[in-house]
Design a protein around this motif. Structure first.
Motif, PDB file in Angstrom:
ATOM      1  N   MET A   9       3.197  -3.379   9.756  1.00  0.00           N
ATOM      2  CA  MET A   9       3.598  -3.523   8.357  1.00  0.00           C
ATOM      3  C   MET A   9       2.856  -2.529   7.477  1.00  0.00           C
ATOM      4  N   ILE A  10       1.572  -2.342   7.750  1.00  0.00           N
ATOM      5  CA  ILE A  10       0.806  -1.367   6.984  1.00  0.00           C
ATOM      6  C   ILE A  10       1.311   0.052   7.271  1.00  0.00           C
ATOM      7  N   ALA A  18       1.339  -8.998   2.107  1.00  0.00           N
ATOM      8  CA  ALA A  18       2.443  -8.040   2.148  1.00  0.00           C
ATOM      9  C   ALA A  18       3.605  -8.523   1.292  1.00  0.00           C
ATOM     10  N   PHE A  22       6.303   4.134   1.401  1.00  0.00           N
ATOM     11  CA  PHE A  22       5.768   4.324   0.055  1.00  0.00           C
ATOM     12  C   PHE A  22       5.141   5.705  -0.089  1.00  0.00           C
ATOM     13  N   ILE A  39      -2.445  -2.261  -0.775  1.00  0.00           N
ATOM     14  CA  ILE A  39      -2.264  -2.414   0.676  1.00  0.00           C
ATOM     15  C   ILE A  39      -3.420  -1.765   1.426  1.00  0.00           C
ATOM     16  N   PHE A  79       2.871  -7.919  -2.305  1.00  0.00           N
ATOM     17  CA  PHE A  79       3.024  -6.527  -2.709  1.00  0.00           C
ATOM     18  C   PHE A  79       4.485  -6.165  -2.941  1.00  0.00           C
ATOM     19  N   PHE A  80       5.377  -6.647  -2.063  1.00  0.00           N
ATOM     20  CA  PHE A  80       6.793  -6.318  -2.218  1.00  0.00           C
ATOM     21  C   PHE A  80       7.380  -7.005  -3.445  1.00  0.00           C
ATOM     22  N   LEU A 107       0.498   0.846  -3.072  1.00  0.00           N
ATOM     23  CA  LEU A 107      -0.091   1.359  -1.838  1.00  0.00           C
ATOM     24  C   LEU A 107      -1.611   1.233  -1.863  1.00  0.00           C
ATOM     25  N   TRP A 149       4.349   1.137   8.231  1.00  0.00           N
ATOM     26  CA  TRP A 149       5.632   1.445   7.594  1.00  0.00           C
ATOM     27  C   TRP A 149       5.527   1.418   6.076  1.00  0.00           C
ATOM     28  N   SER A 150       4.626   0.607   5.535  1.00  0.00           N
ATOM     29  CA  SER A 150       4.394   0.647   4.091  1.00  0.00           C
ATOM     30  C   SER A 150       3.829   2.005   3.689  1.00  0.00           C
TER      31      SER A 150
END
Length: 410
Positions: free
Chosen positions: A277-278, A5, A285, A353, A8-9, A350, A280-281
């Protein structure tokens, strides 16, 4: 999962920096910090300017952009040679290039007033360069990391034997929302990749005509299936947002890496910290991807970036990130170019993820697919991965009134 994560950010921040640098191109080169002496050229560009532009360096071109003449300096009509001075043809072309000319059109609105817009070449260079390169490596790198992890860790199995007793993990409406979102996103991801890499990968081997037919179908699918993605996004947010609010148990899950690394099995409610986390991503996104996608479906009707850049400038965030002051006056074509670039960047992030999510939900963890397949999971699996949630479900079942089959006496 936390490291992925974070990666990715970081990638998102880098990509945002790249697009801003390409689209704005307003910084002054570091090797010319002071004012450039252009007295020898009468204020025109110098050889150093030309060489810097050929090297791809950012250039302060205000000496050209602001050199668009002055109608007030024109000679009076009664002067010997008439109305000379004012604005020359080269100065008029500069006005057209930089969007400062007073253009009037009979139809087409603001879009038709832009006669020259060279930002399209910067967008094309970004699309064929950094976007393909970094986006492609992000996806391949994610798959590579997961393969290595699978070889080293193997499949996360259920400790002990299954109980044979199942508990409902997700109801039918929840699974419908999930698969609507997941299925549409897969179609959008594949068709988006075909649109970006088609000329590079497909056309040289199958020919231009098959590639064109495939991309035409991809465009239709992408634009149509997008509405299913938006509907699925709304459904999962309404159903699951309340369950994805962070709490203290998430800190324990993160400290123990969710049992993915090691043998610990931290307690969790309906969703653990990794799933949150997934979630809200996907929500954040996905919402941004949807907004930029709708903007692209209805060109010039939903400008997003001029106002966004204004907010970033006012907050000081743009300068904190080293981007300087972002432009707040954008041509309609620039809005579309930025929307397409941002849409693609977030799409890549995305996709990476979701690839990790698919891995965990399929080959990475025993019993995980059952949650979204049949909706029923074994109690042993639930106790190992979502013990707090299982206790809540069992308590609710024990407290629920049981249906009586006895009939009252007459």
């Amino acid at each position: 999962m936390l490291r992925l994560a974070s990666l990715f950010f970081v990638q998102l921040t880098l990509c945002f920096y790249l697009i801003s640098d390409v689209a704005v191109a307003q910084a002054v080169t570091t090797d010319t910090p002071g004012a450039v002496d252009r007295s020898a050229t009468g204020g025109a560009q110098t050889l150093d300017d030309i060489l810097a532009r050929q090297r791809g360096q950012a250039l302060d071109d205000s000496f050209r952009k602001d050199n668009t003449g002055n109608p007030e300096s024109a000679a009076a009509i009664s002067a010997q040679l008439g109305t000379l001075g004012g604005v020359s043809d080269p100065e008029l072309w500069r006005q057209l290039r930089y969007g400062t000319a007073d253009v009037k059109v009979s139809s087409g609105g603001e879009v038709a007033k832009v006669l020259v817009q060279d930002g399209g070449m910067r967008w094309l260079a970004f699309r064929e360069g950094p976007l393909r390169q970094y986006g492609g490596w992000l996806l391949l790198g994610t798959i590579g990391v997961l393969l290595v992890f699978f070889v080293l860790r193997g499949r996360i199995r259920i400790d002990g034997e299954k109980t044979g007793r199942t508990v409902t993990r997700f109801k039918a409406i929840e699974r419908i929302g999930h698969w609507l979102l997941a299925g549409s996103f897969i179609v959008l991801g594949v068709t988006g990749l075909l649109s970006l890499f088609g000329r590079l990968v497909i056309a040289p081997y199958l020919g231009k005509a098959p590639n064109a037919a495939l991309l035409d179908l991809s465009k239709w699918l992408h634009n149509t299936v997008a509405w299913g993605f938006i509907l699925g996004l709304v459904m999962i947010f309404v159903m699951w947002a309340v369950h994805n609010i962070p709490n203290r148990t998430d800190l324990v899950w993160l400290r123990q890496f969710g049992g993915i690394i090691g043998s610990a099995h931290p307690p969790a409610k309906k969703f653990n910290a990794g799933q949150k986390m997934i979630f809200w991503s996907v929500v954040l996104f996905g919402t941004s991807i949807s907004l930029s996608g709708v903007s692209l479906l209805f060109p010039y009707e939903l400008p997003l970036f001029a106002k966004t850049f204004g907010l970033l400038n006012a907050s000081g965030l743009s300068e904190l990130l080293g981007l300087g002051l972002l432009p707040v006056e954008l041509a309609p074509q620039e809005e579309m170019q930025l929307a397409q670039a941002w849409h693609a960047i977030l799409g890549f992030v995305l996709m990476a993820i979701i690839i990790a999510h698919i891995y965990i939900g399929s080959v990475g963890m025993e019993g995980a697919y059952d949650a979204m397949g049949s909706g029923e999971v074994d109690e042993a699996w639930a106790k190992q991965h979502h013990s707090i949630w299982l206790e809540e479900v069992q308590r609710d079942q024990a407290q629920a009134p049981k249906n009586s089959s006895a009939t009252p006496a007459e």
